[in-house]
Design a protein around this motif. Structure first.
Motif: not given
Length: 388
Positions: A33, A291-292, A323-324, A326, A328, A359
């Motif tokens: 993330p 990143n996230e 996974q970045q 995400s 959300e 996810t």
């Protein structure tokens, strides 16, 4: 470790079912993330923590162990102390036998390798591990093909074929193995990892490190990453041009990792991060290798779209190497603003006949499930099934 191996001799008793080993890499997946390409090495782990990363491996391993704990067939579970497996096993309601305790000053990979060696000497029937490709390599190096292994996917990179499609399915498969269900078969599964030399040359290439004996059931386990065929290039170039022409002014576009989305960036005349997530608005690069948290910050006040490719071989859409983007981020973007680009050859090569999402959020996975439009060429698309 001699005393630990001697104590393991008494683990197998008639009528008490199979013996499973469990190793949890407690830091696996932390780098995803926050925009790192893995969590291998002390410096990378420190950087992940500096960026605010939080452990996810034990939480995901718990999802698998809860499925295993529901088995009505008796089995024994041996594991490492504390975060190496004992804690999460007890959280799942299991009563593990601790056969390995980490030594003071031991590194995380050393713990994985030493615990795997102890379990190989204990002749476990199946070794469950929670981690990514780096953890799979460490385990394979100790057990070779003597012990069947099954991965609970908790890492950033999971190109290998030893993993369940998600943690729950890894737990389901382990439970079916314990119950000796005839649908569970064994195969020689590839253990792969990113070729770092190729990555430095700006190429995505997964290197084969060996084969492991691994339980397999078609809809519960993933295949290894596969490369693209040369004849796919023209169609992907054309659909990338079409995607660029369809971009709307004032909207933010998040482009996932890989060579497919790089084609879109090339059509825009922009540099791209091969193994990262970039952001574009009005034809300009507004963020690279994000990143996230950076993605969410850029999204504020803007209609946002996601453009992603498909990971060849096991058909991953979200949850493997990106996974970045995400749960959300996906929730805020919405299903209708996701554009998927891949070749028809890659879709036809998926023996499961579906794309996969993992996810970490059951709600977002459910939102993504069903049939999703996949663009395979100029003015060509198919509706392809997405499942967890």
């Amino acid at each position: 470790m001699r005393a630990q191996r001697d104590s393991d001799v008494s683990l197998h008793h008639a009528g008490q079912g199979k013996t499973l080993g469990l190793i949890v890499n407690p830091v696996a997946g932390m780098g995803g993330p926050v925009g790192l390409k893995g969590t291998d090495g002390t410096e990378v782990l420190q950087e992940a923590r500096r960026r605010g990363a939080h452990p996810v491996s034990s939480e995901r391993a718990l999802l698998a162990l809860k499925r295993l704990a529901a088995s009505t067939v008796p089995f024994r579970l041996i594991t490492g102390s504390g975060a190496l497996g004992e804690d999460v096993a007890r959280a799942a309601g299991l009563e593990p036998i601790v056969v390995y305790r980490s030594s003071p000053g031991a590194s995380r990979p050393d713990d994985t390798r030493n615990a795997a060696l102890v379990m190989a000497y204990a002749s476990v029937d199946l070794l469950l591990f929670a981690g990514g490709d780096g953890t799979a390599r460490d385990v394979l190096g100790m057990v070779s093909d003597r012990v069947p292994i099954l991965g609970i996917p908790t890492g950033v990179k999971m190109y290998s074929a030893v993993f369940g499609t998600n943690p729950q399915n890894a737990g389901n498969l382990a439970a079916r193995f314990v119950a000796a269900e005839p649908s569970v078969r064994f195969r020689e599964a590839e253990v792969m990892d990113i070729d770092e030399a190729a990555m430095r040359s700006d190429q995505v290439s997964a290197r084969l490190y060996g084969y492991a004996c691994s339980p397999h059931e078609r809809h519960l386990t993933q295949n290894a990453k596969a490369g693209a065929a040369a004849n796919e290039n023209l169609a992907l170039d054309a659909v990338s041009r079409q995607v660029v022409r369809s971009m709307k002014p004032g909207c933010l576009y998040l482009l996932g990792p890989g060579t497919t989305t790089r084609r879109v960036m090339t059509e825009l005349g922009l540099p791209s991060t091969l193994l990262g997530v970039d952001a574009v608005m009005d034809g300009a690069l507004v963020g690279a290798d994000l990143n996230e948290y950076e993605l969410i910050r850029l999204m504020e006040g803007h209609e946002t779209h996601i453009i992603v490719g498909v990971l060849g071989g096991h058909g991953s859409l979200f949850g493997r190497g990106n996974q970045q983007i995400s749960a959300e981020v996906i929730r805020r973007v919405g299903r209708e603003h996701i554009t998927v680009i891949t070749s028809m050859d890659k879709l036809l090569a998926l023996d499961t006949g579906c794309l996969r999402v993992d996810t970490g959020s059951a709600e977002v996975d459910a939102m993504l499930s069903g049939h999703l439009r996949v663009h395979t060429g100029p003015d060509r698309s198919v509706f392809f099934r997405v499942r967890t």
